[in-house]
Design a protein around this motif. Sequence first.
Motif, PDB file in Angstrom:
ATOM      1  N   ASN A  94      24.497  12.308 -28.672  1.00  0.00           N
ATOM      2  CA  ASN A  94      23.495  12.354 -27.171  1.00  0.00           C
ATOM      3  C   ASN A  94      22.249  11.630 -27.773  1.00  0.00           C
ATOM      4  O   ASN A  94      21.375  11.630 -26.526  1.00  0.00           O
ATOM      5  N   CYS A  95      21.907  11.237 -28.890  1.00  0.00           N
ATOM      6  CA  CYS A  95      20.327  10.715 -29.092  1.00  0.00           C
ATOM      7  C   CYS A  95      20.635   9.671 -29.937  1.00  0.00           C
ATOM      8  O   CYS A  95      20.623   9.899 -31.392  1.00  0.00           O
ATOM      9  N   PRO A  96      20.850   8.289 -29.845  1.00  0.00           N
ATOM     10  CA  PRO A  96      21.310   7.307 -30.822  1.00  0.00           C
ATOM     11  C   PRO A  96      19.989   7.186 -31.622  1.00  0.00           C
ATOM     12  O   PRO A  96      18.969   6.952 -31.217  1.00  0.00           O
ATOM     13  N   GLN A  97      20.381   7.080 -32.904  1.00  0.00           N
ATOM     14  CA  GLN A  97      19.352   6.792 -34.036  1.00  0.00           C
ATOM     15  C   GLN A  97      18.188   7.560 -33.856  1.00  0.00           C
ATOM     16  O   GLN A  97      16.888   7.532 -33.732  1.00  0.00           O
ATOM     17  N   PRO A  98      18.539   9.223 -33.852  1.00  0.00           N
ATOM     18  CA  PRO A  98      17.396  10.335 -33.737  1.00  0.00           C
ATOM     19  C   PRO A  98      16.591  10.258 -34.897  1.00  0.00           C
ATOM     20  O   PRO A  98      17.068   9.808 -36.126  1.00  0.00           O
ATOM     21  N   VAL A  99      15.355  10.334 -34.884  1.00  0.00           N
ATOM     22  CA  VAL A  99      14.299  10.480 -36.070  1.00  0.00           C
ATOM     23  C   VAL A  99      13.541  11.929 -35.823  1.00  0.00           C
ATOM     24  O   VAL A  99      13.152  12.076 -34.822  1.00  0.00           O
ATOM     25  N   GLY A 140      -6.156  11.811 -37.068  1.00  0.00           N
ATOM     26  CA  GLY A 140      -5.221  11.027 -36.226  1.00  0.00           C
ATOM     27  C   GLY A 140      -3.785  10.775 -36.945  1.00  0.00           C
ATOM     28  O   GLY A 140      -3.031   9.918 -36.450  1.00  0.00           O
ATOM     29  N   ALA A 141      -3.635  11.068 -38.541  1.00  0.00           N
ATOM     30  CA  ALA A 141      -2.495  10.420 -38.892  1.00  0.00           C
ATOM     31  C   ALA A 141      -1.265  10.904 -38.542  1.00  0.00           C
ATOM     32  O   ALA A 141      -0.126   9.963 -38.587  1.00  0.00           O
ATOM     33  N   TYR A 142      -1.014  12.138 -37.866  1.00  0.00           N
ATOM     34  CA  TYR A 142       0.226  12.436 -37.456  1.00  0.00           C
ATOM     35  C   TYR A 142       0.444  11.666 -36.162  1.00  0.00           C
ATOM     36  O   TYR A 142       1.707  11.124 -36.052  1.00  0.00           O
ATOM     37  N   TRP A 143      -0.582  11.228 -35.482  1.00  0.00           N
ATOM     38  CA  TRP A 143      -0.305  10.461 -34.212  1.00  0.00           C
ATOM     39  C   TRP A 143       0.234   8.960 -34.497  1.00  0.00           C
ATOM     40  O   TRP A 143       1.143   8.308 -33.879  1.00  0.00           O
ATOM     41  N   ARG A 144      -0.520   8.595 -35.664  1.00  0.00           N
ATOM     42  CA  ARG A 144      -0.104   7.210 -36.274  1.00  0.00           C
ATOM     43  C   ARG A 144       1.232   7.061 -36.585  1.00  0.00           C
ATOM     44  O   ARG A 144       1.984   6.147 -36.432  1.00  0.00           O
ATOM     45  N   LEU A 145       1.751   8.044 -37.334  1.00  0.00           N
ATOM     46  CA  LEU A 145       3.116   8.079 -38.101  1.00  0.00           C
ATOM     47  C   LEU A 145       4.065   8.360 -36.832  1.00  0.00           C
ATOM     48  O   LEU A 145       5.086   7.604 -36.760  1.00  0.00           O
ATOM     49  N   LEU A 146       3.774   9.154 -35.909  1.00  0.00           N
ATOM     50  CA  LEU A 146       4.624   9.321 -34.657  1.00  0.00           C
ATOM     51  C   LEU A 146       4.990   8.213 -34.030  1.00  0.00           C
ATOM     52  O   LEU A 146       6.279   7.878 -33.683  1.00  0.00           O
ATOM     53  N   GLU A 147       3.853   7.247 -33.716  1.00  0.00           N
ATOM     54  CA  GLU A 147       4.014   6.087 -33.185  1.00  0.00           C
ATOM     55  C   GLU A 147       4.719   4.890 -34.110  1.00  0.00           C
ATOM     56  O   GLU A 147       5.809   4.263 -33.613  1.00  0.00           O
ATOM     57  N   ARG A 148       4.444   4.928 -35.148  1.00  0.00           N
ATOM     58  CA  ARG A 148       5.243   3.846 -36.063  1.00  0.00           C
ATOM     59  C   ARG A 148       6.458   4.070 -36.342  1.00  0.00           C
ATOM     60  O   ARG A 148       7.403   3.004 -36.235  1.00  0.00           O
ATOM     61  N   TYR A 149       6.834   5.141 -36.496  1.00  0.00           N
ATOM     62  CA  TYR A 149       8.209   5.657 -36.724  1.00  0.00           C
ATOM     63  C   TYR A 149       9.254   5.990 -35.395  1.00  0.00           C
ATOM     64  O   TYR A 149      10.342   6.262 -35.822  1.00  0.00           O
ATOM     65  N   ARG A 150       8.581   6.073 -34.291  1.00  0.00           N
ATOM     66  CA  ARG A 150       9.368   6.287 -33.004  1.00  0.00           C
ATOM     67  C   ARG A 150       9.980   7.624 -33.260  1.00  0.00           C
ATOM     68  O   ARG A 150      11.151   7.893 -33.098  1.00  0.00           O
ATOM     69  N   VAL A 151       9.091   8.653 -33.804  1.00  0.00           N
ATOM     70  CA  VAL A 151       9.760   9.996 -34.059  1.00  0.00           C
ATOM     71  C   VAL A 151      10.105  10.505 -32.599  1.00  0.00           C
ATOM     72  O   VAL A 151       9.186  10.706 -31.776  1.00  0.00           O
ATOM     73  N   ALA A 152      11.470  11.307 -32.641  1.00  0.00           N
ATOM     74  CA  ALA A 152      11.727  11.955 -31.478  1.00  0.00           C
ATOM     75  C   ALA A 152      11.572  13.490 -31.589  1.00  0.00           C
ATOM     76  O   ALA A 152      11.219  14.306 -30.608  1.00  0.00           O
ATOM     77  N   VAL A 153      11.410  14.215 -32.788  1.00  0.00           N
ATOM     78  CA  VAL A 153      11.314  15.419 -33.050  1.00  0.00           C
ATOM     79  C   VAL A 153      10.220  15.549 -34.113  1.00  0.00           C
ATOM     80  O   VAL A 153      10.305  15.226 -35.193  1.00  0.00           O
ATOM     81  N   LEU A 154       9.136  16.145 -33.663  1.00  0.00           N
ATOM     82  CA  LEU A 154       8.227  16.525 -34.742  1.00  0.00           C
ATOM     83  C   LEU A 154       8.175  18.355 -35.151  1.00  0.00           C
ATOM     84  O   LEU A 154       8.242  19.030 -34.348  1.00  0.00           O
ATOM     85  N   TYR A 155       8.400  18.473 -36.168  1.00  0.00           N
ATOM     86  CA  TYR A 155       8.589  19.763 -36.837  1.00  0.00           C
ATOM     87  C   TYR A 155       7.557  20.074 -37.786  1.00  0.00           C
ATOM     88  O   TYR A 155       7.313  19.326 -38.888  1.00  0.00           O
TER      89      TYR A 155
END
Length: 450
Positions: A94-99, A140-155
């Motif tokens: 239900n989530c193609p290519q989930p990251v 801002g390291a987390y926000w940069r990596l969330l954007e770069r890798y198109r993260v769907a779920v941050l844990y």
Amino acid sequence: KTRGDVPEPATPDRADWYGWARYGSATRPWLDWEDVSAGAAPADPVPVRATDPLYILYTSGTTGRPKGVVRDTGGYAVALVWSMRHIYNVDPANCPQPVIWTTSDIGWVMGHSYIVYGPLLAGATTVMFEGAPVDTPDAGAYWRLLERYRVAVLYTSPSALRAIRKADPAGELLAGRDLSALRTVFSAGESLDPSTYHWTLELLRRPVVDHWWQTETGWPAFANPLGLQTLPVKPGSAGVPVPGFRPRVLDGGGNRLPVGVEGNLVLGLPLPPGTLTGLWRDPQRYRSEYLAAFPGHYATGDTGYFDDDGYLFVLGRSDDVINVAGHRMSTGTMEAVLAAHPAVADCAVIGVHDELTGQRPSGYVVCKAGVDVDEHRLAAELVAAVRDRIGAIAALRTVTVVAALPRTRSGMILRKTMRQIVSGEPYTVPPTIEDPAVLESFARAVRTGS
């Protein structure tokens, strides 16, 4: 390196997989990984039984004596696949290519379960990151990596969120970042206080979900099962019981407590798949520390209560419940009040010995970056807030501003070590500490009272 004078078991066999039957003895040296792998030839996977041990993982050591948790193979795989789909809602169907990005160290249980095994078993993409939430190079390291890798779920952990909040309370470093792929933020490792929850929710505009589990359980025992049904989020709660776990809240005598009353959080036996099968070469300690206090139950070591809807509120470790003049007080409840102050980025309350009351609470806070506040005035405001919210019975009279709180690399506050320092007792620097310099700074602040 050799085993030294550790005796070899008399009958090493398959049941004694733990280090001897397959990995040497007192008369044979340990092998260096780099030397062996340099000349190794490729090998096919080796089939193992579902009940064979998969790994040994030591707890974070907040009590000063870590325990080697043994995990099995088959049950762990089943639990992780189930949790990836039904708790984290990470399912390629239900989530193609989930990251998914779990910000823990791979060496901790969060890393084992949800950086390596869980995502790969579920067919998801996992992000591995070596660094801190701040100073790599900024908050801002987390926000940069969330954007770069198109993260769907941050844990991540509450301590990571608080570190970012401390350095960038207004969230200025998030400006301009495209986080459109982000669906959910999960938090675990310690209780997510309401103040940090609301800050994260308002900043990211995404669901923020707390849940509870331990190194010993291997996967969440309380959660919001997003893959089954999205339940309302209650700030300060770890969610509802996950299928397979049978939790109860008991008093010291093993009697069940009613809704809303704090007690010892236990899990009914048998435990579900994926949980620990024992402790490394120490079955007696496994029985004494986990099973003896409440027969028929696994003792989590945490305290909490259930509300009318079945949501769990974890208040802290059972040894963090202090006895003030005959009244049992949760330090976690006081911490929630301190964390709500607009100048406070992080906090801890510990119980120290008092000749008159038996124990008394002592608070320690870290201020947000850029906040200009008089420490004595801040301490007075915090003491007044606890008295107003909880009552005079809380007896919190001292709050000290410190540069940072000592934590393990998994984010757990080293409360026992803090108590030893405050009480003037000898202490040992735990091997799992994130930054030994923080302990030295904390000790100086305690000595000077500032």
